[in-house]
Design a protein around this motif. Sequence first.
Motif, PDB file in Angstrom:
ATOM      1  N   PHE A 151       0.841  -1.200   0.000  1.00  0.00           N
ATOM      2  CA  PHE A 151       0.000   0.000   0.000  1.00  0.00           C
ATOM      3  C   PHE A 151       0.873   1.245   0.000  1.00  0.00           C
ATOM      4  N   GLU A 152       0.242   2.406  -0.180  1.00  0.00           N
ATOM      5  CA  GLU A 152       0.991   3.650  -0.301  1.00  0.00           C
ATOM      6  C   GLU A 152       0.604   4.663   0.775  1.00  0.00           C
ATOM      7  N   TRP A 153       1.581   4.973   1.626  1.00  0.00           N
ATOM      8  CA  TRP A 153       1.424   6.071   2.568  1.00  0.00           C
ATOM      9  C   TRP A 153       1.439   7.377   1.774  1.00  0.00           C
ATOM     10  N   LEU A 154       0.819   8.394   2.293  1.00  0.00           N
ATOM     11  CA  LEU A 154       0.777   9.697   1.632  1.00  0.00           C
ATOM     12  C   LEU A 154       2.174  10.306   1.514  1.00  0.00           C
ATOM     13  N   SER A 155       3.001  10.107   2.547  1.00  0.00           N
ATOM     14  CA  SER A 155       4.344  10.691   2.572  1.00  0.00           C
ATOM     15  C   SER A 155       5.124  10.099   3.742  1.00  0.00           C
ATOM     16  N   ALA A 156       6.399  10.413   3.792  1.00  0.00           N
ATOM     17  CA  ALA A 156       7.205  10.007   4.948  1.00  0.00           C
ATOM     18  C   ALA A 156       6.665  10.678   6.215  1.00  0.00           C
ATOM     19  N   GLU A 157       6.194  11.909   6.071  1.00  0.00           N
ATOM     20  CA  GLU A 157       5.613  12.622   7.213  1.00  0.00           C
ATOM     21  C   GLU A 157       4.355  11.906   7.716  1.00  0.00           C
ATOM     22  N   ALA A 158       3.545  11.378   6.800  1.00  0.00           N
ATOM     23  CA  ALA A 158       2.338  10.646   7.194  1.00  0.00           C
ATOM     24  C   ALA A 158       2.705   9.398   7.999  1.00  0.00           C
ATOM     25  N   ILE A 159       3.773   8.720   7.591  1.00  0.00           N
ATOM     26  CA  ILE A 159       4.229   7.540   8.333  1.00  0.00           C
ATOM     27  C   ILE A 159       4.611   7.956   9.757  1.00  0.00           C
ATOM     28  N   ALA A 160       5.369   9.032   9.872  1.00  0.00           N
ATOM     29  CA  ALA A 160       5.779   9.522  11.192  1.00  0.00           C
ATOM     30  C   ALA A 160       4.556   9.921  12.023  1.00  0.00           C
ATOM     31  N   ASN A 161       3.601  10.581  11.385  1.00  0.00           N
ATOM     32  CA  ASN A 161       2.392  11.014  12.094  1.00  0.00           C
ATOM     33  C   ASN A 161       1.565   9.833  12.588  1.00  0.00           C
ATOM     34  N   ALA A 162       1.580   8.736  11.868  1.00  0.00           N
ATOM     35  CA  ALA A 162       0.818   7.550  12.268  1.00  0.00           C
ATOM     36  C   ALA A 162       1.254   7.067  13.649  1.00  0.00           C
ATOM     37  N   HIS A 163       2.510   7.239  13.971  1.00  0.00           N
ATOM     38  CA  HIS A 163       3.041   6.768  15.251  1.00  0.00           C
ATOM     39  C   HIS A 163       2.553   7.598  16.438  1.00  0.00           C
ATOM     40  N   HIS A 164       1.883   8.723  16.152  1.00  0.00           N
ATOM     41  CA  HIS A 164       1.356   9.586  17.210  1.00  0.00           C
ATOM     42  C   HIS A 164      -0.164   9.751  17.096  1.00  0.00           C
ATOM     43  N   ASN A 165      -0.779   8.962  16.229  1.00  0.00           N
ATOM     44  CA  ASN A 165      -2.208   9.079  15.965  1.00  0.00           C
ATOM     45  C   ASN A 165      -2.951   8.042  16.816  1.00  0.00           C
ATOM     46  N   LYS A 166      -3.867   8.489  17.653  1.00  0.00           N
ATOM     47  CA  LYS A 166      -4.570   7.591  18.575  1.00  0.00           C
ATOM     48  C   LYS A 166      -5.377   6.521  17.843  1.00  0.00           C
ATOM     49  N   ALA A 167      -6.038   6.883  16.751  1.00  0.00           N
ATOM     50  CA  ALA A 167      -6.832   5.911  16.000  1.00  0.00           C
ATOM     51  C   ALA A 167      -5.937   4.832  15.393  1.00  0.00           C
ATOM     52  N   VAL A 168      -4.792   5.240  14.884  1.00  0.00           N
ATOM     53  CA  VAL A 168      -3.852   4.281  14.288  1.00  0.00           C
ATOM     54  C   VAL A 168      -3.249   3.395  15.379  1.00  0.00           C
ATOM     55  N   GLN A 169      -2.908   3.996  16.504  1.00  0.00           N
ATOM     56  CA  GLN A 169      -2.356   3.209  17.613  1.00  0.00           C
ATOM     57  C   GLN A 169      -3.358   2.145  18.064  1.00  0.00           C
ATOM     58  N   GLN A 170      -4.637   2.505  18.121  1.00  0.00           N
ATOM     59  CA  GLN A 170      -5.685   1.548  18.491  1.00  0.00           C
ATOM     60  C   GLN A 170      -5.737   0.415  17.471  1.00  0.00           C
ATOM     61  N   MET A 171      -5.700   0.779  16.191  1.00  0.00           N
ATOM     62  CA  MET A 171      -5.748  -0.232  15.135  1.00  0.00           C
ATOM     63  C   MET A 171      -4.536  -1.152  15.224  1.00  0.00           C
ATOM     64  N   TRP A 172      -3.363  -0.591  15.436  1.00  0.00           N
ATOM     65  CA  TRP A 172      -2.160  -1.418  15.543  1.00  0.00           C
ATOM     66  C   TRP A 172      -2.264  -2.368  16.732  1.00  0.00           C
ATOM     67  N   GLY A 173      -2.944  -1.946  17.787  1.00  0.00           N
ATOM     68  CA  GLY A 173      -3.193  -2.824  18.925  1.00  0.00           C
ATOM     69  C   GLY A 173      -4.061  -4.006  18.533  1.00  0.00           C
ATOM     70  N   GLU A 174      -5.045  -3.748  17.677  1.00  0.00           N
ATOM     71  CA  GLU A 174      -5.907  -4.819  17.173  1.00  0.00           C
ATOM     72  C   GLU A 174      -5.092  -5.808  16.337  1.00  0.00           C
ATOM     73  N   TYR A 175      -4.176  -5.286  15.527  1.00  0.00           N
ATOM     74  CA  TYR A 175      -3.295  -6.147  14.738  1.00  0.00           C
ATOM     75  C   TYR A 175      -2.421  -7.005  15.651  1.00  0.00           C
ATOM     76  N   ALA A 176      -1.911  -6.421  16.732  1.00  0.00           N
ATOM     77  CA  ALA A 176      -1.038  -7.149  17.656  1.00  0.00           C
ATOM     78  C   ALA A 176      -1.751  -8.335  18.292  1.00  0.00           C
ATOM     79  N   GLU A 177      -3.074  -8.261  18.407  1.00  0.00           N
ATOM     80  CA  GLU A 177      -3.850  -9.360  18.982  1.00  0.00           C
ATOM     81  C   GLU A 177      -3.969 -10.544  18.023  1.00  0.00           C
TER      82      GLU A 177
END
Length: 105
Positions: free
Chosen positions: A55-81
């Motif tokens: 898949f394609e991230w919008l930018s390198a900045e978007a990737i960095a922002n994902a690491h501080h985004n609460k919705a993304v962090q929640q989703m990554w937690g779901e993946y970890a399960e």
Amino acid sequence: MGQIVIVAYKPKPGKEEALKQLMKTHIPRLKQEGLVTDRKSIIMEAADGTIIEVFEWLSAEAIANAHHNKAVQQMWGEYAEVCDYVPLNTLKEAGNMFASFVPVN
């Protein structure tokens, strides 16, 4: 400029279907947060059941922002399960000149 990534998700035992269902929400959720482009993702499965996504991230900045985004962090937690992230080179197919996988989407 966009950043195309390839990621491999190895489902935890008994979590294969849960992972596939979660995969259906991945890009829409990232898109809702303004982090990915409109490019359609490609989802495929290795012989050992590992799910691979391109898949394609919008930018390198978007990737960095994902690491501080609460919705993304929640989703990554779901993946970890339901899965572990594994390097592509651990997949048998990655050793072939033409790595081929079964389409999921």
